[in-house]
Write a protein that holds these residues in place. Structure first.
Motif, PDB file in Angstrom:
ATOM      1  N   ASN A   1      67.441  13.308  23.598  1.00 15.06           N
ATOM      2  CA  ASN A   1      67.223  14.462  22.713  1.00 15.06           C
ATOM      3  C   ASN A   1      67.735  14.241  21.292  1.00 15.06           C
ATOM      4  O   ASN A   1      67.324  14.937  20.375  1.00 15.06           O
ATOM      5  N   VAL A   2      68.620  13.251  21.106  1.00 13.87           N
ATOM      6  CA  VAL A   2      69.232  13.077  19.769  1.00 13.87           C
ATOM      7  C   VAL A   2      68.184  12.637  18.749  1.00 13.87           C
ATOM      8  O   VAL A   2      67.277  11.867  19.050  1.00 13.87           O
ATOM      9  N   SER A   3      68.336  13.136  17.540  1.00 16.07           N
ATOM     10  CA  SER A   3      67.495  12.718  16.410  1.00 16.07           C
ATOM     11  C   SER A   3      68.373  12.489  15.187  1.00 16.07           C
ATOM     12  O   SER A   3      69.446  13.092  15.066  1.00 16.07           O
ATOM     13  N   ALA A   4      67.886  11.644  14.293  1.00 11.80           N
ATOM     14  CA  ALA A   4      68.600  11.441  13.024  1.00 11.80           C
ATOM     15  C   ALA A   4      68.208  12.524  12.017  1.00 11.80           C
ATOM     16  O   ALA A   4      68.783  12.584  10.925  1.00 11.80           O
ATOM     17  N   GLY A   5      67.204  13.347  12.362  1.00 11.39           N
ATOM     18  CA  GLY A   5      66.775  14.412  11.458  1.00 11.39           C
ATOM     19  C   GLY A   5      65.935  13.894  10.295  1.00 11.39           C
ATOM     20  O   GLY A   5      65.636  12.702  10.204  1.00 11.39           O
ATOM     21  N   GLY A   6      65.577  14.800   9.423  1.00  9.29           N
ATOM     22  CA  GLY A   6      64.691  14.436   8.301  1.00  9.29           C
ATOM     23  C   GLY A   6      65.451  13.892   7.116  1.00  9.29           C
ATOM     24  O   GLY A   6      66.689  13.845   7.120  1.00  9.29           O
ATOM     25  N   GLY A   7      64.711  13.464   6.122  1.00 10.40           N
ATOM     26  CA  GLY A   7      65.332  12.941   4.898  1.00 10.40           C
ATOM     27  C   GLY A   7      64.383  12.006   4.190  1.00 10.40           C
ATOM     28  O   GLY A   7      63.512  11.406   4.818  1.00 10.40           O
ATOM     29  N   MET A   8      64.550  11.916   2.887  1.00 12.67           N
ATOM     30  CA  MET A   8      63.617  11.125   2.072  1.00 12.67           C
ATOM     31  C   MET A   8      64.348  10.016   1.326  1.00 12.67           C
ATOM     32  O   MET A   8      63.990   9.661   0.220  1.00 12.67           O
ATOM     33  N   ASP A   9      65.420   9.478   1.978  1.00 14.97           N
ATOM     34  CA  ASP A   9      66.226   8.469   1.307  1.00 14.97           C
ATOM     35  C   ASP A   9      65.669   7.060   1.553  1.00 14.97           C
ATOM     36  O   ASP A   9      66.397   6.119   1.847  1.00 14.97           O
ATOM     37  N   SER A  10      64.348   6.956   1.490  1.00 18.63           N
ATOM     38  CA  SER A  10      63.635   5.689   1.634  1.00 18.63           C
ATOM     39  C   SER A  10      64.096   4.869   2.836  1.00 18.63           C
ATOM     40  O   SER A  10      64.206   5.385   3.926  1.00 18.63           O
ATOM     41  N   GLU A  11      64.401   3.588   2.645  1.00 15.59           N
ATOM     42  CA  GLU A  11      64.649   2.690   3.783  1.00 15.59           C
ATOM     43  C   GLU A  11      65.801   3.153   4.674  1.00 15.59           C
ATOM     44  O   GLU A  11      65.786   2.931   5.874  1.00 15.59           O
ATOM     45  N   LYS A  12      66.794   3.780   4.061  1.00 14.81           N
ATOM     46  CA  LYS A  12      67.942   4.235   4.847  1.00 14.81           C
ATOM     47  C   LYS A  12      67.479   5.162   5.979  1.00 14.81           C
ATOM     48  O   LYS A  12      67.905   5.037   7.122  1.00 14.81           O
TER      49      LYS A  12
END
Ligand code: NAP
Length: 253
Positions: A91-102
């Motif tokens: 169930n774990v996710s890293a969530g969203g974000g727009m920090d390119s390659e990271k």
């Protein structure tokens, strides 16, 4: 309807808050023994106490699923302590974000790889079960465009394809594999509360897209997951079940 969950052994990742927490609470209420993890030791302890009060065996442990070796060791230890594994919910996710390659690495390692590693590490237990069931947690962001071209959306889509193919591969061992795509789910301390407080216009626009004008709750997602995880869903495998309160607009045949 009896879901047939009593006595089943379930392992759920990321289960001290939100959707994961609602899943372990419901599985335990249905009589399943539960193994779960999160990073905060304190929150793992609090969750374990709450689940134990339901009279089932509970094995909670602090682990970061991004650390492959520690995560696999935790899965093995948890399955051993539970005496097997019939149900796995990554169930774990890293969530969203727009920090390119990271973000691409983070979403790959957490959303995709933690799911794959978990399925591989627990597969022998799931095969032995005779009614093994994996329920992967994707998102409506995988099936319709949403917000921005985020790694989160693409990696959640990868889970749907992986889940379908895995279902074909392990079906002969009576292991079922399904994915669930929740739409926006609101709860205290969750991502949508943060969005409400920081991006009011985006929050309001998302709410307007719900035909009945409200967000979903973790408990509503948990009920879908519990059904798919249970022997009551014996005919359902390779499916991607959308639980989004009408948020998505595409017509799928
Ligand atoms: N909320 C939504 O609107 C929504 C919509 C669609 C899909 N989903 C999906 O549903 C799932 C659950 O989302 P949620 O919103 O309920 O999540 P959440 O509130 O962020 O909860 C995540 C849980 O996972 C744990 N966790 C986070 N990172 C971890 C790591 N690296 N290793 C181990 N545990 C970790 C957290 O505890 P610690 O912080 O202590 O580790 C917590 O128990 C995710 O896959 C998400 O993508 C959510």
């Amino acid at each position: 309807m009896d879901l047939g969950l009593r006595g089943k052994k379930a392992i759920v990742t990321g289960a001290t808050k939100g959707i994961g927490r609602a899943i372990v609470e419901l599985l335990a209420a249905e009589g399943a023994d539960v193994g779960f993890c999160a990073r905060s030791e304190e929150e793992v302890e609090e969750t374990a106490k709450s689940l134990q009060a339901r009279g089932v065996n509970v094995v909670g442990g602090p682990v970061n699923v991004r650390d492959g070796e520690a995560y696999k060791a935790w899965l093995e230890k948890t399955a051993a302590e539970l005496g097997g594994c019939d149900i796995f919910v990554p169930n774990v996710s890293a969530g969203g974000g727009m920090d390119s390659e990271k973000n691409w690495w983070k979403n790959f390692e957490i959303d995709v790889l933690h799911t794959v590693r978990g399925c591989e590490a627990l597969m022998e237990h799931l095969k032995k079960s005779g009614s093994g069931s994996i329920v992967m947690i994707s998102s409506t962001n995988a099936i319709e465009t949403f917000a921005a071209p985020m790694a989160y959306n693409a990696m959640k889509a990868a889970l749907i394809t992986y889940g379908k193919q895995l279902s074909q591969f392990v079906g002969r061992h009576n292991v079922r594999v399904n994915t669930v795509c929740p739409g926006p789910i609101y709860f205290e301390g969750g991502a949508w509360e943060m969005i409400k407080n920081t991006q009011q216009k985006f929050y309001d626009a998302t709410l307007r897209a719900m035909p009945n004008g409200r967000f979903g709750t973790p408990e509503e997602v948990a009920r879908v997951v519990a059904f798919l995880a249970s022997p009551a869903a014996s005919l359902v495998t390779g499916a991607n079940v959308v639980a989004d309160n009408g948020f998505t607009k595409g017509v799928r045949f």
